[in-house]
Design an enzyme around this catalytic site. Structure first.
Site, PDB file in Angstrom:
ATOM      1  N   GLN A 170       0.845  -1.193   0.000  1.00  0.00           N
ATOM      2  CA  GLN A 170       0.000   0.000   0.000  1.00  0.00           C
ATOM      3  C   GLN A 170       0.884   1.248   0.000  1.00  0.00           C
ATOM      4  O   GLN A 170       1.457   1.588   1.032  1.00  0.00           O
ATOM      5  CB  GLN A 170      -0.869  -0.089   1.257  1.00  0.00           C
ATOM      6  CG  GLN A 170      -1.756   1.051   1.557  1.00  0.00           C
ATOM      7  CD  GLN A 170      -2.528   0.742   2.858  1.00  0.00           C
ATOM      8  OE1 GLN A 170      -2.839  -0.404   3.169  1.00  0.00           O
ATOM      9  NE2 GLN A 170      -2.816   1.769   3.632  1.00  0.00           N
ATOM     10  N   GLY A 171       1.029   1.891  -1.151  1.00  0.00           N
ATOM     11  CA  GLY A 171       1.937   3.036  -1.264  1.00  0.00           C
ATOM     12  C   GLY A 171       1.213   4.368  -1.113  1.00  0.00           C
ATOM     13  O   GLY A 171       0.944   5.046  -2.117  1.00  0.00           O
ATOM     14  N   SER A 179       4.586  -1.106   3.973  1.00  0.00           N
ATOM     15  CA  SER A 179       4.741  -2.424   4.595  1.00  0.00           C
ATOM     16  C   SER A 179       4.848  -3.505   3.536  1.00  0.00           C
ATOM     17  O   SER A 179       4.088  -3.514   2.565  1.00  0.00           O
ATOM     18  CB  SER A 179       3.554  -2.750   5.497  1.00  0.00           C
ATOM     19  OG  SER A 179       3.569  -1.895   6.600  1.00  0.00           O
ATOM     20  N   GLU A 195      -8.740  -1.398   6.703  1.00  0.00           N
ATOM     21  CA  GLU A 195      -7.499  -1.715   7.413  1.00  0.00           C
ATOM     22  C   GLU A 195      -7.677  -1.552   8.926  1.00  0.00           C
ATOM     23  O   GLU A 195      -6.939  -2.129   9.717  1.00  0.00           O
ATOM     24  CB  GLU A 195      -6.394  -0.766   6.901  1.00  0.00           C
ATOM     25  CG  GLU A 195      -5.015  -1.035   7.465  1.00  0.00           C
ATOM     26  CD  GLU A 195      -4.013   0.059   7.082  1.00  0.00           C
ATOM     27  OE1 GLU A 195      -4.419   1.048   6.435  1.00  0.00           O
ATOM     28  OE2 GLU A 195      -2.836  -0.082   7.458  1.00  0.00           O
ATOM     29  N   SER A 248      -2.807   7.729  12.919  1.00  0.00           N
ATOM     30  CA  SER A 248      -2.384   7.689  14.322  1.00  0.00           C
ATOM     31  C   SER A 248      -3.601   7.787  15.245  1.00  0.00           C
ATOM     32  O   SER A 248      -4.697   8.171  14.827  1.00  0.00           O
ATOM     33  CB  SER A 248      -1.429   8.844  14.613  1.00  0.00           C
ATOM     34  OG  SER A 248      -2.161  10.049  14.669  1.00  0.00           O
TER      35      SER A 248
HETATM   36  C1  LIG Z   1       4.573  -0.271  11.154  1.00  0.00           C
HETATM   37  C2  LIG Z   1       4.061   0.732  10.165  1.00  0.00           C
HETATM   38  C3  LIG Z   1       3.562   0.300   8.955  1.00  0.00           C
HETATM   39  C4  LIG Z   1       3.100   1.220   8.004  1.00  0.00           C
HETATM   40  N1  LIG Z   1       2.664   0.747   6.810  1.00  0.00           N
HETATM   41  C5  LIG Z   1       2.290   1.626   5.847  1.00  0.00           C
HETATM   42  C6  LIG Z   1       1.932   1.170   4.554  1.00  0.00           C
HETATM   43  O1  LIG Z   1       1.923  -0.022   4.288  1.00  0.00           O
HETATM   44  N2  LIG Z   1       1.600   2.073   3.617  1.00  0.00           N
HETATM   45  C7  LIG Z   1       1.584   3.416   3.882  1.00  0.00           C
HETATM   46  O2  LIG Z   1       1.252   4.179   2.997  1.00  0.00           O
HETATM   47  N3  LIG Z   1       1.939   3.895   5.100  1.00  0.00           N
HETATM   48  C8  LIG Z   1       2.289   3.023   6.083  1.00  0.00           C
HETATM   49  N4  LIG Z   1       2.670   3.493   7.320  1.00  0.00           N
HETATM   50  C9  LIG Z   1       2.729   4.932   7.536  1.00  0.00           C
HETATM   51  C10 LIG Z   1       1.669   5.469   8.467  1.00  0.00           C
HETATM   52  O3  LIG Z   1       0.430   5.514   7.820  1.00  0.00           O
HETATM   53  C11 LIG Z   1       2.148   6.852   8.953  1.00  0.00           C
HETATM   54  O4  LIG Z   1       3.267   6.625   9.770  1.00  0.00           O
HETATM   55  C12 LIG Z   1       1.091   7.588   9.696  1.00  0.00           C
HETATM   56  O5  LIG Z   1       0.064   8.000   8.832  1.00  0.00           O
HETATM   57  C13 LIG Z   1       1.661   8.797  10.439  1.00  0.00           C
HETATM   58  O6  LIG Z   1       2.440   9.592   9.595  1.00  0.00           O
HETATM   59  P1  LIG Z   1       3.908  10.067  10.058  1.00  0.00           P
HETATM   60  O7  LIG Z   1       4.647   8.866  10.462  1.00  0.00           O
HETATM   61  O8  LIG Z   1       4.450  10.901   8.987  1.00  0.00           O
HETATM   62  O9  LIG Z   1       3.689  10.937  11.350  1.00  0.00           O
HETATM   63  P2  LIG Z   1       3.161  12.458  11.398  1.00  0.00           P
HETATM   64  O10 LIG Z   1       1.955  12.601  10.567  1.00  0.00           O
HETATM   65  O11 LIG Z   1       4.280  13.363  11.177  1.00  0.00           O
HETATM   66  O12 LIG Z   1       2.714  12.508  12.919  1.00  0.00           O
HETATM   67  C14 LIG Z   1       3.636  12.733  14.019  1.00  0.00           C
HETATM   68  C15 LIG Z   1       2.819  12.961  15.284  1.00  0.00           C
HETATM   69  O13 LIG Z   1       1.978  14.125  15.092  1.00  0.00           O
HETATM   70  C16 LIG Z   1       0.624  13.817  15.344  1.00  0.00           C
HETATM   71  N5  LIG Z   1      -0.242  14.575  14.448  1.00  0.00           N
HETATM   72  C17 LIG Z   1      -0.105  14.786  13.111  1.00  0.00           C
HETATM   73  N6  LIG Z   1      -1.134  15.472  12.619  1.00  0.00           N
HETATM   74  C18 LIG Z   1      -1.970  15.722  13.660  1.00  0.00           C
HETATM   75  C19 LIG Z   1      -3.219  16.386  13.800  1.00  0.00           C
HETATM   76  N7  LIG Z   1      -3.868  16.924  12.759  1.00  0.00           N
HETATM   77  N8  LIG Z   1      -3.796  16.417  15.021  1.00  0.00           N
HETATM   78  C20 LIG Z   1      -3.173  15.842  16.104  1.00  0.00           C
HETATM   79  N9  LIG Z   1      -1.996  15.215  16.021  1.00  0.00           N
HETATM   80  C21 LIG Z   1      -1.406  15.144  14.820  1.00  0.00           C
HETATM   81  C22 LIG Z   1       0.527  12.323  15.079  1.00  0.00           C
HETATM   82  O14 LIG Z   1      -0.551  11.740  15.816  1.00  0.00           O
HETATM   83  C23 LIG Z   1       1.862  11.819  15.579  1.00  0.00           C
HETATM   84  O15 LIG Z   1       1.792  11.610  16.965  1.00  0.00           O
HETATM   85  C24 LIG Z   1       3.122   2.600   8.292  1.00  0.00           C
HETATM   86  C25 LIG Z   1       3.615   3.025   9.526  1.00  0.00           C
HETATM   87  C26 LIG Z   1       4.086   2.114  10.455  1.00  0.00           C
HETATM   88  C27 LIG Z   1       4.594   2.620  11.762  1.00  0.00           C
END
Ligand SMILES: Cc1cc2nc3c(=O)[nH]c(=O)nc-3n(C[C@H](O)[C@H](O)[C@H](O)COP(=O)(O)OP(=O)(O)OC[C@H]3O[C@@H](n4cnc5c(N)ncnc54)[C@H](O)[C@@H]3O)c2cc1C
Lengths: 377, 337
Positions: free
Chosen positions: A121-122, A156, A239, A357
């Site tokens: 899933q990209g 992933s 999901e 999140s």
């Molecule tokens: C094990 C794992 C598997 C994954 N697999 C995939 C996958 O297969 N495909 C894919 O596309 N993605 C995948 N992801 C990515 C995942 O969807 C993102 O990590 C997630 O959406 C959060 O984005 P970020 O890591 O950039 O954190 P950020 O968005 O930068 O968030 C950082 C912190 O800020 C908080 N925050 C951000 N915006 C807000 C807001 N508006 N209000 C309150 N708090 C906020 C967040 O809750 C978090 O605590 C995976 C992640 C993990 C950890």
């Protein structure tokens, strides 16, 4: 309310139990992903060949033409049988089913459901995490091809995958989520580079994907131009359920493993341990009932909506409670299994990050279900 | 398998909500603290008239022949309004004990007609082991029901009554002269206990849902910094957490409402105990959070938020607080491992 199996469900359950009795692997599930992956995939392929995967998909695309309740029964019985984990990719067939052309469904769904071809899933990008609609990967039309350029991250199982369901911006002038389309990208296409990223627990579960002038046929768009956002929201709603991802049976297995740990340690556990064990069992019972309720809502055919955020938060809460229990049980530095459980605990921290999140789930509940005023973004 | 309330159950829910809303618009629940039982009596006779007190009792025994799920729908709606009636204690716990553990038929019929029956518990509101000393959901003139040492539901006249209203003035407890009691060992007695756990869970779910609704109304109306407080993310997340708790409470409670009545006894107990301990902790959390969203007004006697929180504590404590169900669950997991 009637939680009894219908005669048809009872027959299904009995056949399933009989099959599981004969077919469960006898060797334990490896703890390291590199070894666990082939083990899980092999079991899932066996399940599929015997008709236990893709239960609620139509027969024409390789499913079983059954309903959500059979999915619930499968989940329950896999848990009771301490079966191996499933590949947590059950949700990726959904968009192909809902948005794919006949041609796409015929080509891609059967091998996907059979785990003969693996999908990933990209969506996420370095600059676009929670704020997915700000993604920058571009797709430009050239003749009868799309040319993709960009950078995906946290994908992933990309290193194990054959295809990626990828979101890219096709209309840079449209506002944010309106300019996004979804594509089927074979990862063997020239210009695609996959670089694994190591998780805190040592698993190479996810990866970065670099796209440099990647050319794919125009037929590889899923849905119509600008359908990308809708498709992505459908995918994440699926999901977020514990049945689609196979997490319910996995957590049931974790609980019985932890109970076994308690038993090897003492025949008279103290009250604090019993309480913690009881709480984990209660949380799982809540998850089980909540899944039944969610799936019953889906019997009518309606796809999950924003209420799936409750499922996701619950799934995370259960996992993190089980992991806290494991830490409190395995304080002795010589305890067997301590390292593996600590790795699982670390992985459990990801539950409140991926799939949106925990904060994003709360935003969704507050704004979409409770109707509180929207925040920016 | 199907997990959803029926159309009739939804109408039932609506009926109780309307009846309660009407009644409490004229006379807020807080009045029940000092009206000599008038409000309680008024609502109780309405429930009797609607044939809802005898829901758990089969028709040939004088009841309405409903299901535990029906009774939970009523209990949830009453909880939502902090209704000052002994529905959990009388219509669910006492009725289940009388029905499932061989209680006298005439008492069961009298209960359905609206006569007061409390369940008798131990000093910490646990299931009594040797003697029962506290009447739960007591009203003036009530008789008490307890399992006798030989395992049959037995009705006692209560003497030396000494009401306790420290925690929850709307749902009274009463110290009574100790009566001999036995532990739930027969299948019927165990099923009655599962029903009591589930009934309390339904009331707790309703209490929590009411707190959520109140908090939401307030978050939309109350302005600070020229904006509704419900537009602040910190407040939104409190409300989202409340919603999460309420909906997960519903899932386990209604699951238990089916299992406690129909599933094999081991499963019935397992699901009901999960319902009891989960909803007890969740309802207290939600009522506390509700007060946080209300700000200053939430901690006054002018608002009923404290009555809701008080009631959540009482029902959390009832029938063995967290501990009895948690120990049962832990035992089951260990047996299986
Ligand atoms: C094990 C794992 C598997 C994954 N697999 C995939 C996958 O297969 N495909 C894919 O596309 N993605 C995948 N992801 C990515 C995942 O969807 C993102 O990590 C997630 O959406 C959060 O984005 P970020 O890591 O950039 O954190 P950020 O968005 O930068 O968030 C950082 C912190 O800020 C908080 N925050 C951000 N915006 C807000 C807001 N508006 N209000 C309150 N708090 C906020 C967040 O809750 C978090 O605590 C995976 C992640 C993990 C950890």
């Amino acid at each position: 309310m009637d939680l009894r199996d219908s005669p048809k469900e009872a027959r299904f359950r009995a056949r399933l139990c009989a099959w599981l009795k004969e077919n469960l692997p006898t060797d334990p599930e490896p703890t390291v992903l590199a070894e666990r992956w082939p083990y899980m995939r092999e079991f899932q392929q066996r399940l599929y060949r015997s008709g236990w995967v893709a239960l609620s998909y139509p027969k024409e695309v390789g499913g079983q033409g059954l309903g959500p309740m059979e999915e619930a029964i499968l989940s329950e019985e896999l848990g009771k049988a301490n079966a191996p984990s499933l590949l947590p990719l059950g949700h990726l067939g959904r968009p192909l089913l809902s948005y794919g052309t006949d041609e796409q469904r015929r080509r891609y769904l059967p091998p996907l459901l059979a785990s003969d071809e693996i999908w990933c899933q990209g969506f996420s990008e370095p600059q676009a995490g929670s704020d997915l609609a700000s993604l920058r990967t571009r797709a430009v039309r050239e003749g009868d091809e799309w040319v993709l350029n960009g950078h995906k991250i946290w994908t992933s199982y990309a290193a194990f995958a054959d295809f990626c369901l990828l979101l890219a911006r096709t209309d840079p002038d449209a506002v944010r989520h309106r300019g996004i389309s979804a594509f089927i990208v074979p990862l063997s296409t020239p210009g695609v580079t996959v670089r694994p990223i190591v998780l805190a627990n040592g698993d190479e579960e996810f990866a970065e994907i670099f796209l440099d002038d990647v050319r794919i046929p125009e037929a590889n768009m899923l849905g119509r131009p600008a359908d990308g956002w809708r498709i992505a929201m459908d995918v994440v709603n699926y999901e977020r359920g514990a049945v689609e991802t196979g997490y319910l049976p996995k957590f049931e297995r974790y609980l019985s493993e932890l109970a076994a740990v308690v038993k090897t340690q003492t025949s008279t556990p103290d009250r604090a341990i019993l309480r913690a064990l009881g709480e984990a069992a209660a949380a799982l019972e809540v998850l089980r009932m909540h899944c039944l309720r969610t799936l019953s809502d889906r019997v009518s055919g309606a796809p999950p909506g924003p209420e799936s955020s409750i499922d996701k938060l619950l799934m995370t809460a259960v996992e993190q409670k089980l992991m806290a229990l494991s830490l409190s049980l395995l304080t002795d530095t010589t305890a067997p299994g301590r390292a593996e459980w600590f790795d699982r605990y670390l992985y459990g921290r990801a539950g409140s990050i991926y799939g949106g999140s925990a904060q994003i789930q709360r935003n969704i509940l507050a704004e979409r279900l409770l109707g509180l005023p929207r925040s920016p973004g | 398998m199907h997990f959803a309330l029926s159309e009739d159950q939804r109408i039932l829910q609506q009926t109780i909500d309307e009846v309660s809303a009407q009644l409490f618009a004229d006379s807020p629940v807080g009045n029940a603290r000092a009206d000599g039982g008038a409000l309680r009596a008024k609502l109780w006779s309405k429930l009797v008239e609607l044939d809802l007190v005898g829901l758990l009792v089969p028709e040939h025994q004088g009841g309405a022949g409903g299901s535990l799920t029906d009774a939970c729908v009523v209990a949830e709606a009453l909880g939502r309004h902090i209704a000052p009636v002994p529905y959990v204690g009388t219509a669910i716990a006492a009725a289940a004990l009388l029905r499932f553990a061989g209680g006298p038929g005439e008492s069961l019929a009298a209960l359905c007609r609206g006569e007061a029956y409390s369940v008798l518990l131990g000093g910490q509101l646990e299931d009594p082991v040797a003697t029962a000393t506290v009447a739960f959901d007591w009203v003036d003139g009530a008789q008490g029901v307890a399992l006798s040492p030989d395992g049959l539901a037995t009705v006692h006249d209560l003497v030396d009554v000494d009401p306790i209203t420290d925690v929850d003035p709307l749902h009274r407890l009463c110290r009574v002269r100790p009566v001999p009691a036995g532990a739930a060992s027969s299948e019927g007695a165990r099923r009655a206990r599962a029903a009591a756990w589930t009934g309390a869970a339904a009331f707790l779910t309703g209490l929590a849902d009411g707190a959520l609704r109140q908090a939401l109304d307030y978050a939309r109306q109350r302005e600070q910094y020229d904006r509704p407080i419900g537009s602040f993310q910190a407040v939104k997340h409190l409300c989202a957490d409340m919603l999460f708790d309420v909906e997960t409470c519903r899932s386990i409670t209604y699951g238990a409402s089916w299992a406690a009545e129909h599933a094999p006894i081991d499963e019935a107990e397992r699901v009901a105990s999960a319902a009891k301990c989960y909803t007890g902790a969740a309802a207290i959390r939600v009522c506390e959070t509700g007060i946080q969203v209300l700000g200053g007004i939430g901690v006054t006697q002018e608002h009923d938020a404290h009555l809701r929180l008080r009631s959540a504590h009482l029902h959390h404590a009832a029938f063995g607080n967290l501990d009895a169900p948690l120990m049962l669950l832990a035992g089951r997991v260990l047996d299986k491992a």
